[in-house]
Design a protein around this motif. Structure first.
Motif, PDB file in Angstrom:
ATOM      1  N   VAL A  21       0.848  -1.185   0.000  1.00 43.61           N
ATOM      2  CA  VAL A  21       0.000   0.000   0.000  1.00 43.61           C
ATOM      3  C   VAL A  21       0.885   1.237   0.000  1.00 43.61           C
ATOM      4  O   VAL A  21       1.883   1.289   0.720  1.00 43.61           O
ATOM      5  CB  VAL A  21      -0.920   0.018   1.246  1.00 43.61           C
ATOM      6  N   ALA A  22       0.500   2.236  -0.800  1.00 45.28           N
ATOM      7  CA  ALA A  22       1.225   3.507  -0.819  1.00 45.28           C
ATOM      8  C   ALA A  22       0.220   4.644  -0.683  1.00 45.28           C
ATOM      9  O   ALA A  22      -0.874   4.592  -1.246  1.00 45.28           O
ATOM     10  CB  ALA A  22       2.004   3.660  -2.126  1.00 45.28           C
ATOM     11  N   LEU A  23       0.587   5.655   0.092  1.00 48.61           N
ATOM     12  CA  LEU A  23      -0.207   6.875   0.208  1.00 48.61           C
ATOM     13  C   LEU A  23       0.489   7.940  -0.628  1.00 48.61           C
ATOM     14  O   LEU A  23       1.698   8.118  -0.515  1.00 48.61           O
ATOM     15  CB  LEU A  23      -0.299   7.326   1.667  1.00 48.61           C
ATOM     16  N   MET A  24      -0.276   8.633  -1.453  1.00 51.47           N
ATOM     17  CA  MET A  24       0.294   9.592  -2.399  1.00 51.47           C
ATOM     18  C   MET A  24      -0.419  10.925  -2.274  1.00 51.47           C
ATOM     19  O   MET A  24      -1.633  10.968  -2.095  1.00 51.47           O
ATOM     20  CB  MET A  24       0.108   9.045  -3.820  1.00 51.47           C
ATOM     21  N   GLY A  33       1.656  13.895  -8.081  1.00 46.67           N
ATOM     22  CA  GLY A  33       1.271  12.585  -7.565  1.00 46.67           C
ATOM     23  C   GLY A  33       0.489  11.768  -8.586  1.00 46.67           C
ATOM     24  O   GLY A  33       0.600  10.543  -8.635  1.00 46.67           O
ATOM     25  N   ILE A  34      -0.297  12.449  -9.407  1.00 44.60           N
ATOM     26  CA  ILE A  34      -1.070  11.753 -10.445  1.00 44.60           C
ATOM     27  C   ILE A  34      -0.127  11.109 -11.460  1.00 44.60           C
ATOM     28  O   ILE A  34      -0.273   9.937 -11.815  1.00 44.60           O
ATOM     29  CB  ILE A  34      -2.066  12.718 -11.127  1.00 44.60           C
ATOM     30  N   GLU A  35       0.855  11.876 -11.921  1.00 46.83           N
ATOM     31  CA  GLU A  35       1.842  11.332 -12.864  1.00 46.83           C
ATOM     32  C   GLU A  35       2.613  10.180 -12.224  1.00 46.83           C
ATOM     33  O   GLU A  35       2.911   9.179 -12.882  1.00 46.83           O
ATOM     34  CB  GLU A  35       2.835  12.421 -13.286  1.00 46.83           C
ATOM     35  N   THR A  53      -4.785  13.769   0.026  1.00 42.07           N
ATOM     36  CA  THR A  53      -4.467  15.114  -0.427  1.00 42.07           C
ATOM     37  C   THR A  53      -5.463  16.146   0.091  1.00 42.07           C
ATOM     38  O   THR A  53      -6.468  15.785   0.696  1.00 42.07           O
ATOM     39  CB  THR A  53      -4.433  15.126  -1.983  1.00 42.07           C
ATOM     40  N   VAL A  54      -5.181  17.406  -0.159  1.00 46.95           N
ATOM     41  CA  VAL A  54      -6.096  18.485   0.210  1.00 46.95           C
ATOM     42  C   VAL A  54      -7.047  18.817  -0.939  1.00 46.95           C
ATOM     43  O   VAL A  54      -8.035  19.520  -0.746  1.00 46.95           O
ATOM     44  CB  VAL A  54      -5.339  19.775   0.622  1.00 46.95           C
ATOM     45  N   PHE A  55      -6.758  18.324  -2.135  1.00 45.33           N
ATOM     46  CA  PHE A  55      -7.545  18.679  -3.317  1.00 45.33           C
ATOM     47  C   PHE A  55      -8.853  17.896  -3.381  1.00 45.33           C
ATOM     48  O   PHE A  55      -8.856  16.679  -3.270  1.00 45.33           O
ATOM     49  CB  PHE A  55      -6.735  18.438  -4.593  1.00 45.33           C
ATOM     50  N   GLU A  56      -9.944  18.627  -3.589  1.00 45.05           N
ATOM     51  CA  GLU A  56     -11.267  18.007  -3.644  1.00 45.05           C
ATOM     52  C   GLU A  56     -11.999  18.311  -4.945  1.00 45.05           C
ATOM     53  O   GLU A  56     -13.199  18.082  -5.042  1.00 45.05           O
ATOM     54  CB  GLU A  56     -12.126  18.484  -2.471  1.00 45.05           C
ATOM     55  N   ASP A  57     -11.309  18.837  -5.957  1.00 48.81           N
ATOM     56  CA  ASP A  57     -11.993  19.177  -7.202  1.00 48.81           C
ATOM     57  C   ASP A  57     -12.174  17.932  -8.072  1.00 48.81           C
ATOM     58  O   ASP A  57     -11.353  17.014  -8.064  1.00 48.81           O
ATOM     59  CB  ASP A  57     -11.234  20.273  -7.964  1.00 48.81           C
ATOM     60  N   TYR A  72      -9.242   7.424  -2.322  1.00 54.38           N
ATOM     61  CA  TYR A  72      -9.025   8.875  -2.356  1.00 54.38           C
ATOM     62  C   TYR A  72      -9.568   9.464  -1.061  1.00 54.38           C
ATOM     63  O   TYR A  72     -10.773   9.437  -0.820  1.00 54.38           O
ATOM     64  CB  TYR A  72      -9.757   9.490  -3.554  1.00 54.38           C
ATOM     65  N   LEU A  73      -8.657   9.956  -0.219  1.00 49.46           N
ATOM     66  CA  LEU A  73      -9.051  10.569   1.047  1.00 49.46           C
ATOM     67  C   LEU A  73      -8.508  11.989   1.132  1.00 49.46           C
ATOM     68  O   LEU A  73      -7.469  12.315   0.550  1.00 49.46           O
ATOM     69  CB  LEU A  73      -8.521   9.768   2.234  1.00 49.46           C
ATOM     70  N   ILE A  74      -9.212  12.783   1.896  1.00 52.96           N
ATOM     71  CA  ILE A  74      -8.802  14.157   2.153  1.00 52.96           C
ATOM     72  C   ILE A  74      -7.914  14.150   3.399  1.00 52.96           C
ATOM     73  O   ILE A  74      -8.147  13.378   4.327  1.00 52.96           O
ATOM     74  CB  ILE A  74     -10.055  15.041   2.379  1.00 52.96           C
ATOM     75  N   LYS A  75      -6.912  15.022   3.423  1.00 53.64           N
ATOM     76  CA  LYS A  75      -5.945  15.032   4.527  1.00 53.64           C
ATOM     77  C   LYS A  75      -6.561  15.307   5.891  1.00 53.64           C
ATOM     78  O   LYS A  75      -5.987  14.934   6.903  1.00 53.64           O
ATOM     79  CB  LYS A  75      -4.829  16.038   4.253  1.00 53.64           C
TER      80      LYS A  75
END
Length: 178
Positions: A21-24, A33-35, A53-57, A72-75
């Motif tokens: 498992v990796a958290l990115m 991180g996507i790339e 991540t902090v991104f929610e868009d 996909y989780l928010i920080k």
């Protein structure tokens, strides 16, 4: 176990570390991180990667999942829930923050957009085609639109000709691609 400060470092170290498992994060220095996920999935496809991540868009959410993120989780996720999510991910689940899951559901519930080919159809032909796509039979389309079955067949012939198709299935697939 490994901790990496950049996507480039993750690409170098994670395949050797053989992590399950990796958290990115999306916002890494250098490579995003996507790339990084996209590249890691080629190198270590069995590794489950969760975006944290902090991104929610919507755009970044969908790009992350398309790149290979399994969760996909928010920080701001509480630590206990984060540990639970990591366990769930390792066990084959796809943990997501509630607001992320809601966005995914909303996206999949959007009606299919029509293709440019349908612009040549008359309003009545479009109505017939939409009912056809919903699975209505010719006689049901006729009753719904207060037409004769003969008129429905005429509209369908015109639709098939304009869309350059030969069957109901082809017409629906061409008009409403997914």
């Amino acid at each position: 176990m490994a901790s990496c400060a950049s996507g480039e470092e993750a690409l170098e170290r994670l395949p050797k570390a053989q992590v399950d498992v990796a958290l990115m994060d999306i916002g890494l220095p250098g490579m995003s991180g996507i790339e990084c996920i996209r590249a890691l999935k080629v190198e270590i496809p069995q590794t489950q990667i969760m975006m944290l991540t902090v991104f929610e868009d919507d755009e970044r959410i969908f790009q992350s999942l398309a790149a290979g993120a399994t969760g996909y989780l928010i920080k701001k996720t509480p630590p206990a829930k984060l540990l639970e999510a990591i366990t769930d991910l390792h066990a084959g689940g796809s943990p997501m923050s509630n607001q992320i899951a809601r966005r995914l559901v909303r996206e999949f519930q959007k009606p299919a957009e029509s293709s440019p080919e349908t612009e040549s159809l008359s309003p009545r032909e479009s109505e017939v085609l939409h009912l056809l796509a919903k699975g209505f039979l010719y006689k049901e389309i006729a009753a719904h639109l207060f037409l004769s079955k003969h008129t429905v067949r005429t509209h369908l012939r015109n639709i098939y000709e304009k869309l350059q198709v030969r069957s109901r299935t082809e017409a629906v697939m061409k008009a409403f691609p997914r």
